[in-house]
Design a protein around this motif. Structure first.
Motif, PDB file in Angstrom:
ATOM      1  N   GLN A 122       0.839  -1.194   0.000  1.00 41.78           N
ATOM      2  CA  GLN A 122       0.000   0.000   0.000  1.00 41.78           C
ATOM      3  C   GLN A 122       0.871   1.240   0.000  1.00 41.78           C
ATOM      4  O   GLN A 122       1.829   1.347   0.754  1.00 41.78           O
ATOM      5  N   SER A 123       0.508   2.188  -0.873  1.00 40.35           N
ATOM      6  CA  SER A 123       1.226   3.455  -0.884  1.00 40.35           C
ATOM      7  C   SER A 123       0.230   4.582  -0.694  1.00 40.35           C
ATOM      8  O   SER A 123      -0.939   4.454  -1.012  1.00 40.35           O
ATOM      9  N   SER A 124       0.727   5.651  -0.147  1.00 40.06           N
ATOM     10  CA  SER A 124      -0.142   6.813   0.029  1.00 40.06           C
ATOM     11  C   SER A 124       0.187   7.806  -1.081  1.00 40.06           C
ATOM     12  O   SER A 124       1.324   8.246  -1.213  1.00 40.06           O
ATOM     13  N   GLY A 125      -0.784   8.110  -1.895  1.00 33.00           N
ATOM     14  CA  GLY A 125      -0.604   9.082  -2.951  1.00 33.00           C
ATOM     15  C   GLY A 125       0.217   8.614  -4.129  1.00 33.00           C
ATOM     16  O   GLY A 125       0.808   9.425  -4.824  1.00 33.00           O
ATOM     17  N   GLY A 126       0.288   7.305  -4.352  1.00 34.85           N
ATOM     18  CA  GLY A 126       0.973   6.783  -5.518  1.00 34.85           C
ATOM     19  C   GLY A 126       2.484   6.751  -5.404  1.00 34.85           C
ATOM     20  O   GLY A 126       3.171   6.437  -6.361  1.00 34.85           O
ATOM     21  N   GLY A 127       3.023   7.054  -4.245  1.00 30.23           N
ATOM     22  CA  GLY A 127       4.473   7.021  -4.065  1.00 30.23           C
ATOM     23  C   GLY A 127       4.940   5.655  -3.610  1.00 30.23           C
ATOM     24  O   GLY A 127       4.318   4.636  -3.890  1.00 30.23           O
ATOM     25  N   GLU A 128       6.043   5.646  -2.900  1.00 27.71           N
ATOM     26  CA  GLU A 128       6.625   4.404  -2.398  1.00 27.71           C
ATOM     27  C   GLU A 128       5.703   3.753  -1.371  1.00 27.71           C
ATOM     28  O   GLU A 128       5.112   4.435  -0.538  1.00 27.71           O
ATOM     29  N   SER A 129       5.591   2.424  -1.441  1.00 31.64           N
ATOM     30  CA  SER A 129       4.729   1.726  -0.492  1.00 31.64           C
ATOM     31  C   SER A 129       5.346   1.755   0.900  1.00 31.64           C
ATOM     32  O   SER A 129       6.561   1.929   1.066  1.00 31.64           O
ATOM     33  N   VAL A 130       4.508   1.569   1.891  1.00 30.32           N
ATOM     34  CA  VAL A 130       4.952   1.539   3.289  1.00 30.32           C
ATOM     35  C   VAL A 130       5.982   0.432   3.493  1.00 30.32           C
ATOM     36  O   VAL A 130       7.015   0.633   4.127  1.00 30.32           O
TER      37      VAL A 130
ATOM     38  N   HIS B 263       7.935  -1.013   1.240  1.00 24.67           N
ATOM     39  CA  HIS B 263       9.181  -0.739   0.525  1.00 24.67           C
ATOM     40  C   HIS B 263      10.032   0.245   1.327  1.00 24.67           C
ATOM     41  O   HIS B 263      11.250   0.047   1.481  1.00 24.67           O
ATOM     42  N   ALA B 264       9.412   1.278   1.858  1.00 25.33           N
ATOM     43  CA  ALA B 264      10.139   2.238   2.693  1.00 25.33           C
ATOM     44  C   ALA B 264      10.681   1.549   3.944  1.00 25.33           C
ATOM     45  O   ALA B 264      11.818   1.791   4.367  1.00 25.33           O
ATOM     46  N   SER B 265       9.877   0.670   4.525  1.00 24.99           N
ATOM     47  CA  SER B 265      10.322  -0.078   5.697  1.00 24.99           C
ATOM     48  C   SER B 265      11.514  -0.956   5.344  1.00 24.99           C
ATOM     49  O   SER B 265      12.474  -1.058   6.127  1.00 24.99           O
ATOM     50  N   GLY B 266      11.489  -1.568   4.164  1.00 28.48           N
ATOM     51  CA  GLY B 266      12.595  -2.403   3.727  1.00 28.48           C
ATOM     52  C   GLY B 266      13.904  -1.632   3.660  1.00 28.48           C
ATOM     53  O   GLY B 266      14.959  -2.120   4.082  1.00 28.48           O
ATOM     54  N   ARG B 267      13.834  -0.393   3.154  1.00 26.46           N
ATOM     55  CA  ARG B 267      15.038   0.429   3.098  1.00 26.46           C
ATOM     56  C   ARG B 267      15.548   0.719   4.515  1.00 26.46           C
ATOM     57  O   ARG B 267      16.751   0.681   4.771  1.00 26.46           O
ATOM     58  N   ARG B 268      14.629   0.958   5.420  1.00 24.41           N
ATOM     59  CA  ARG B 268      15.014   1.211   6.824  1.00 24.41           C
ATOM     60  C   ARG B 268      15.605  -0.060   7.447  1.00 24.41           C
ATOM     61  O   ARG B 268      16.561   0.002   8.220  1.00 24.41           O
ATOM     62  N   ILE B 269      15.038  -1.216   7.126  1.00 22.79           N
ATOM     63  CA  ILE B 269      15.544  -2.486   7.655  1.00 22.79           C
ATOM     64  C   ILE B 269      16.979  -2.719   7.202  1.00 22.79           C
ATOM     65  O   ILE B 269      17.813  -3.172   7.993  1.00 22.79           O
ATOM     66  N   VAL B 270      17.280  -2.400   5.946  1.00 23.61           N
ATOM     67  CA  VAL B 270      18.662  -2.533   5.456  1.00 23.61           C
ATOM     68  C   VAL B 270      19.592  -1.704   6.354  1.00 23.61           C
ATOM     69  O   VAL B 270      20.644  -2.185   6.782  1.00 23.61           O
TER      70      VAL B 270
ATOM     71  N   TYR C  77       5.793 -11.390  -1.610  1.00 24.62           N
ATOM     72  CA  TYR C  77       6.520 -10.178  -1.970  1.00 24.62           C
ATOM     73  C   TYR C  77       6.383  -9.111  -0.883  1.00 24.62           C
ATOM     74  O   TYR C  77       7.342  -8.401  -0.582  1.00 24.62           O
ATOM     75  N   SER C  78       5.199  -9.019  -0.314  1.00 23.39           N
ATOM     76  CA  SER C  78       4.994  -8.051   0.760  1.00 23.39           C
ATOM     77  C   SER C  78       5.870  -8.385   1.963  1.00 23.39           C
ATOM     78  O   SER C  78       6.521  -7.507   2.549  1.00 23.39           O
ATOM     79  N   LEU C  79       5.900  -9.654   2.341  1.00 18.13           N
ATOM     80  CA  LEU C  79       6.761 -10.071   3.458  1.00 18.13           C
ATOM     81  C   LEU C  79       8.234  -9.789   3.146  1.00 18.13           C
ATOM     82  O   LEU C  79       8.986  -9.353   4.019  1.00 18.13           O
ATOM     83  N   MET C  80       8.616 -10.026   1.921  1.00 13.67           N
ATOM     84  CA  MET C  80      10.018  -9.801   1.554  1.00 13.67           C
ATOM     85  C   MET C  80      10.368  -8.317   1.642  1.00 13.67           C
ATOM     86  O   MET C  80      11.496  -7.969   2.013  1.00 13.67           O
ATOM     87  N   ASN C  81       9.427  -7.426   1.331  1.00 14.58           N
ATOM     88  CA  ASN C  81       9.686  -5.999   1.511  1.00 14.58           C
ATOM     89  C   ASN C  81       9.993  -5.671   2.973  1.00 14.58           C
ATOM     90  O   ASN C  81      10.688  -4.705   3.262  1.00 14.58           O
ATOM     91  N   TRP C  82       9.464  -6.492   3.878  1.00 13.75           N
ATOM     92  CA  TRP C  82       9.694  -6.301   5.318  1.00 13.75           C
ATOM     93  C   TRP C  82      10.847  -7.186   5.822  1.00 13.75           C
ATOM     94  O   TRP C  82      11.038  -7.355   7.006  1.00 13.75           O
ATOM     95  N   GLY C  83      11.603  -7.763   4.884  1.00 21.25           N
ATOM     96  CA  GLY C  83      12.809  -8.502   5.252  1.00 21.25           C
ATOM     97  C   GLY C  83      12.637  -9.968   5.571  1.00 21.25           C
ATOM     98  O   GLY C  83      13.582 -10.627   6.003  1.00 21.25           O
ATOM     99  N   HIS C  84      11.440 -10.508   5.343  1.00 20.50           N
ATOM    100  CA  HIS C  84      11.199 -11.920   5.661  1.00 20.50           C
ATOM    101  C   HIS C  84      10.850 -12.675   4.380  1.00 20.50           C
ATOM    102  O   HIS C  84       9.841 -12.377   3.744  1.00 20.50           O
ATOM    103  N   ASP C  85      11.665 -13.677   4.035  1.00 16.90           N
ATOM    104  CA  ASP C  85      11.341 -14.526   2.883  1.00 16.90           C
ATOM    105  C   ASP C  85      10.849 -15.867   3.408  1.00 16.90           C
ATOM    106  O   ASP C  85      11.626 -16.634   3.949  1.00 16.90           O
TER     107      ASP C  85
END
Length: 109
Positions: A38-46, A48-55, A99-107
């Motif tokens: 889910q993204s707010s306003g067509g931008g980066e999804s929550v 995906h942003a969380s995944g960048r923070r997890i890295v 794919y959603s779980l993987m964005n949050w770092g879990h495969d």
């Protein structure tokens, strides 16, 4: 937050996040990753942003983690646990659920 709560959250985060920082970074560069969640306003999804923070969190020394970092770790743990409880039937290899779980770092595969 007590030291024990902090350490418990960090340990749970490392159990929930099964991908390495490098693997997660590669995944976040894929089309599947960018088009999931889910993204707010067509931008980066929550997620995906969380995944960048997890890295970033995976690359941060334990002693350098802030209270805000640990709070995000707790959010990641909660998301992964809730999402795993919603596992669909059958092969999940090429599903938005995985794919959603993987964005949050879990495969889960």
């Amino acid at each position: 937050m007590t030291g024990t709560d902090r350490e418990e959250t960090i340990a749970e985060f490392h159990r929930a996040v099964t991908m390495t920082a490098g693997d997660l970074e590669k995944w976040l560069d894929t089309e599947e990753s960018r088009n999931t969640g889910q993204s707010s306003g067509g931008g980066e999804s929550v997620g995906h942003a969380s995944g960048r923070r997890i890295v970033e969190l995976l690359r941060t020394k334990r002693d350098d983690l802030t209270d805000d970092d640990v709070a995000h770790m707790r959010k990641v743990v909660g998301y992964v646990h809730r999402h795993l409880a919603q596992r669909p039937q059958g092969d999940v290899t090429d599903t938005r659920w995985r794919y959603s779980l993987m964005n949050w770092g879990h495969d889960p595969a």
